[in-house]
Motif scaffolding. Structure first.
Motif, PDB file in Angstrom:
ATOM      1  N   THR A 156      -8.181  22.869  -6.300  1.00 48.19           N
ATOM      2  CA  THR A 156      -7.123  22.803  -5.026  1.00 48.19           C
ATOM      3  C   THR A 156      -7.190  22.335  -4.023  1.00 48.19           C
ATOM      4  O   THR A 156      -7.069  22.884  -2.416  1.00 48.19           O
ATOM      5  CB  THR A 156      -7.352  24.809  -4.940  1.00 48.19           C
ATOM      6  OG1 THR A 156      -8.751  25.050  -4.586  1.00 48.19           O
ATOM      7  CG2 THR A 156      -6.932  25.688  -6.479  1.00 48.19           C
ATOM      8  N   ILE A 157      -8.440  21.825  -4.053  1.00 49.15           N
ATOM      9  CA  ILE A 157      -8.430  21.299  -2.755  1.00 49.15           C
ATOM     10  C   ILE A 157      -9.124  19.722  -2.797  1.00 49.15           C
ATOM     11  O   ILE A 157      -9.004  18.685  -3.510  1.00 49.15           O
ATOM     12  CB  ILE A 157     -10.585  21.432  -2.188  1.00 49.15           C
ATOM     13  CG1 ILE A 157     -10.007  22.863  -1.951  1.00 49.15           C
ATOM     14  CG2 ILE A 157     -10.701  20.320  -0.398  1.00 49.15           C
ATOM     15  CD1 ILE A 157      -9.814  23.444  -0.948  1.00 49.15           C
ATOM     16  N   THR A 158      -8.071  18.998  -1.033  1.00 44.98           N
ATOM     17  CA  THR A 158      -8.198  17.699  -1.283  1.00 44.98           C
ATOM     18  C   THR A 158      -8.285  17.131  -0.081  1.00 44.98           C
ATOM     19  O   THR A 158      -7.821  17.675   0.976  1.00 44.98           O
ATOM     20  CB  THR A 158      -6.481  16.960  -1.462  1.00 44.98           C
ATOM     21  OG1 THR A 158      -6.061  16.863  -3.381  1.00 44.98           O
ATOM     22  CG2 THR A 158      -6.669  15.659  -1.500  1.00 44.98           C
ATOM     23  N   PHE A 159      -9.212  15.913   0.264  1.00 45.83           N
ATOM     24  CA  PHE A 159      -9.471  15.661   1.638  1.00 45.83           C
ATOM     25  C   PHE A 159     -10.123  14.712   1.699  1.00 45.83           C
ATOM     26  O   PHE A 159      -9.877  13.151   0.978  1.00 45.83           O
ATOM     27  CB  PHE A 159     -11.485  16.075   1.993  1.00 45.83           C
ATOM     28  CG  PHE A 159     -11.877  16.066   3.353  1.00 45.83           C
ATOM     29  CD1 PHE A 159     -11.673  16.601   4.213  1.00 45.83           C
ATOM     30  CD2 PHE A 159     -12.832  14.657   3.579  1.00 45.83           C
ATOM     31  CE1 PHE A 159     -12.300  16.426   5.116  1.00 45.83           C
ATOM     32  CE2 PHE A 159     -13.355  14.535   4.494  1.00 45.83           C
ATOM     33  CZ  PHE A 159     -13.379  15.511   6.295  1.00 45.83           C
ATOM     34  N   TYR A 160      -9.122  13.742   2.950  1.00 50.33           N
ATOM     35  CA  TYR A 160      -9.861  12.577   3.168  1.00 50.33           C
ATOM     36  C   TYR A 160     -10.148  11.897   4.694  1.00 50.33           C
ATOM     37  O   TYR A 160      -9.786  12.533   5.823  1.00 50.33           O
ATOM     38  CB  TYR A 160      -7.635  11.861   2.863  1.00 50.33           C
ATOM     39  CG  TYR A 160      -7.968  10.478   3.155  1.00 50.33           C
ATOM     40  CD1 TYR A 160      -8.456   9.359   2.419  1.00 50.33           C
ATOM     41  CD2 TYR A 160      -7.778   9.828   4.439  1.00 50.33           C
ATOM     42  CE1 TYR A 160      -7.956   7.816   3.161  1.00 50.33           C
ATOM     43  CE2 TYR A 160      -7.724   8.614   5.403  1.00 50.33           C
ATOM     44  CZ  TYR A 160      -7.661   7.540   4.336  1.00 50.33           C
ATOM     45  OH  TYR A 160      -7.868   6.188   4.399  1.00 50.33           O
ATOM     46  N   LEU A 161     -10.865  11.024   4.681  1.00 51.80           N
ATOM     47  CA  LEU A 161     -11.469  10.841   6.218  1.00 51.80           C
ATOM     48  C   LEU A 161     -11.273   9.428   6.212  1.00 51.80           C
ATOM     49  O   LEU A 161     -11.722   8.683   5.119  1.00 51.80           O
ATOM     50  CB  LEU A 161     -12.936  11.069   5.796  1.00 51.80           C
ATOM     51  CG  LEU A 161     -13.499  10.800   7.085  1.00 51.80           C
ATOM     52  CD1 LEU A 161     -13.088  11.206   8.454  1.00 51.80           C
ATOM     53  CD2 LEU A 161     -15.022  10.786   7.435  1.00 51.80           C
ATOM     54  N   ARG A 162     -10.424   8.844   7.438  1.00 48.63           N
ATOM     55  CA  ARG A 162     -10.088   7.358   7.408  1.00 48.63           C
ATOM     56  C   ARG A 162     -11.583   6.589   8.116  1.00 48.63           C
ATOM     57  O   ARG A 162     -11.627   5.637   7.579  1.00 48.63           O
ATOM     58  CB  ARG A 162      -9.400   7.253   8.323  1.00 48.63           C
ATOM     59  CG  ARG A 162      -8.837   5.459   9.006  1.00 48.63           C
ATOM     60  CD  ARG A 162      -7.459   5.702   9.805  1.00 48.63           C
ATOM     61  NE  ARG A 162      -8.164   6.554  10.921  1.00 48.63           N
ATOM     62  CZ  ARG A 162      -8.116   6.011  12.269  1.00 48.63           C
ATOM     63  NH1 ARG A 162      -8.525   4.452  12.032  1.00 48.63           N
ATOM     64  NH2 ARG A 162      -8.238   6.743  12.821  1.00 48.63           N
ATOM     65  N   HIS A 163     -12.381   7.173   8.766  1.00 54.34           N
ATOM     66  CA  HIS A 163     -13.757   6.100   9.466  1.00 54.34           C
ATOM     67  C   HIS A 163     -14.376   7.238  10.011  1.00 54.34           C
ATOM     68  O   HIS A 163     -13.971   8.457  10.544  1.00 54.34           O
ATOM     69  CB  HIS A 163     -12.366   5.139  10.820  1.00 54.34           C
ATOM     70  CG  HIS A 163     -14.246   4.400  11.721  1.00 54.34           C
ATOM     71  ND1 HIS A 163     -14.690   3.656  10.914  1.00 54.34           N
ATOM     72  CD2 HIS A 163     -14.463   4.767  12.465  1.00 54.34           C
ATOM     73  CE1 HIS A 163     -15.403   3.398  11.942  1.00 54.34           C
ATOM     74  NE2 HIS A 163     -15.238   3.197  12.769  1.00 54.34           N
ATOM     75  N   ILE A 164     -15.870   7.321  10.651  1.00 56.78           N
ATOM     76  CA  ILE A 164     -16.783   7.889  10.899  1.00 56.78           C
ATOM     77  C   ILE A 164     -17.355   6.890  11.721  1.00 56.78           C
ATOM     78  O   ILE A 164     -17.689   5.909  11.573  1.00 56.78           O
ATOM     79  CB  ILE A 164     -18.136   8.071   9.824  1.00 56.78           C
ATOM     80  CG1 ILE A 164     -17.505   8.944   9.182  1.00 56.78           C
ATOM     81  CG2 ILE A 164     -18.948   9.409  10.570  1.00 56.78           C
ATOM     82  CD1 ILE A 164     -18.039   9.472   7.717  1.00 56.78           C
ATOM     83  N   THR A 165     -17.211   7.202  13.436  1.00 55.09           N
ATOM     84  CA  THR A 165     -17.745   6.510  14.105  1.00 55.09           C
ATOM     85  C   THR A 165     -19.243   6.571  14.038  1.00 55.09           C
ATOM     86  O   THR A 165     -19.992   7.642  13.662  1.00 55.09           O
ATOM     87  CB  THR A 165     -17.223   6.910  15.810  1.00 55.09           C
ATOM     88  OG1 THR A 165     -17.587   8.232  15.817  1.00 55.09           O
ATOM     89  CG2 THR A 165     -15.618   6.966  15.704  1.00 55.09           C
ATOM     90  N   ALA A 166     -20.196   5.472  14.789  1.00 56.92           N
ATOM     91  CA  ALA A 166     -21.369   5.911  15.452  1.00 56.92           C
ATOM     92  C   ALA A 166     -22.270   6.844  15.744  1.00 56.92           C
ATOM     93  O   ALA A 166     -23.061   7.384  15.435  1.00 56.92           O
ATOM     94  CB  ALA A 166     -22.474   4.478  15.997  1.00 56.92           C
TER      95      ALA A 166
END
Length: 372
Positions: A156-166
């Motif tokens: 039931t969970i969907t997660f998306y992350l475009r970018h992680i900074t330093a």
């Protein structure tokens, strides 16, 4: 008399160990199957599964110990009746109260065991289990930090992350939560931060939108926010990041908290007092269950067709007392001034067992004992 007491007590302890082992295995297998499926689905190793199941063992033993003691005394007294050993004791001039002495010793030992479990071992194991659940929830949350991929930690969970900074800042965050029945909630934010807290990881969203879709009415509510906090650990691992409760502290720690913090909220104080009284009422009730089982079976006469009637009657008494216990627990939980109600099942069991034993004594005194 000392040999008779030792003989009966030894049988009671032996059968208690047997029934406790069987019931714990049944209970453990039932819980372990569900726990295994959940942990393996979350990507945990078999060692984590073994650790979690071992931490639940004290609670399992505490839960089944009174029932195992009840079953042990039913079995032992039934065998004494079937083998005509009770008739021999009656012929020797022993009363029911005298024969009950090893049963009393067994009942008190069982009460001490349940008291130690409920006051010390179970809270310690539950506190450790709570800590490990939080660590697992944090590990699961950390696995979500994968750039450019749609991840589904659960169905039931969907997660998306475009970018992680330093600096650890998350950019372009998307989270869809369909775990609530009849609702579908979507969170999206320009940036976010993953922070730790005492009750598990938190996802702090910055400059985003919440889209709440009501599936029954098909209406969509959109809310913009500057900052919003999500209990991401609870979403990824439900139940794993709940705050510590009174059940996670030993009885001594609860007493110290009650004495050292007089300004705590009424709700927190009641939870601690309720837990303390429940831990005292449980061992007392285990004594009554053992005595009721003995009282019912010791009045059974020898029969070539077996003793299913007194056994059935003892089980009915057990169900009745457990039913009363459930009612008293619910009532005292809802009424803060009625903690004394927790002791009513023990009082009822004590009166019932005493009346049966007293009646049996009267029958034995007036009965002419047949020759053996």
């Amino acid at each position: 008399m000392g040999r008779i007491n030792t003989y009966i007590l030894k049988q009671l302890l032996t059968m208690f160990g047997f029934f406790a082992l069987v019931l714990v295995l049944i209970y453990w297998i039932n819980r372990a199957v569900r726990l295994f499926d959940r942990l393996i689905a979350d990507g945990q190793s078999a060692l984590v599964f073994l650790e979690f199941t071992s931490l639940t063992l004290p609670w399992m033993i505490f839960a089944i110990a009174p029932i195992a003691g009840f079953a042990a005394v039913i079995y032992v007294v039934h065998r004494l009746v079937t083998d005509r050993e009770l008739v021999v004791m009656q012929t020797a001039g022993l009363s029911v109260a005298q024969i009950a002495k090893p049963v009393w010793g067994f009942a008190v030992s069982l009460a001490v065991l349940t008291l130690v479990l409920s006051s010390i071992l179970v809270p310690i194991s539950q506190a450790q289990l709570h800590l490990r659940q939080m660590e697992v929830a944090e590990n699961l949350t950390a696995r979500l930090l994968t750039e450019g991929k749609f991840l589904t930690p659960s169905a039931t969970i969907t997660f998306y992350l475009r970018h992680i900074t330093a600096e650890g800042q998350l950019e372009g965050v998307f989270l869809n939560d369909a775990s609530s029945p009849g609702k579908n909630i979507t969170y999206s934010a320009a940036k976010a931060f993953l922070v730790r807290s005492e009750v598990g990881p938190r996802l702090v969203l910055i400059d985003g939108v919440i889209q709440n879709l009501d599936l029954s009415s098909e209406k969509l509510a959109v809310t913009q926010f500057n900052d919003f906090v999500i209990n991401i650990g609870q979403i990824v691992s439900p139940g794993g990041t709940a705050p510590k409760g009174a059940e996670h502290f030993t009885s001594l720690e609860l007493i110290q908290k009650l004495v050292s913090a007089p300004d705590m909220t009424q709700s927190a104080r009641f939870d601690m007092l309720y837990t303390l009284h429940q831990r005292l009422a449980g061992p007392l009730l285990s004594i009554c269950l053992v005595l009721i089982g003995f009282a019912v079976m010791v009045t059974a006469r020898y029969s070539r067709f077996g003793h299913w009637r007194p056994i059935l009657m003892a089980v009915i008494y057990l169900i009745l007392i457990k039913f009363i216990e459930g009612l008293c627990l619910d009532y005292s939980r809802q009424n803060h001034a009625a903690l004394w109600v927790l002791y009513l099942p023990s009082l009822f069991g004590a009166v019932l067992s005493y009346s049966i034993i007293f009646k049996a004594d009267q029958i034995w005194v007036s009965q002419k004992v047949p020759g053996v």
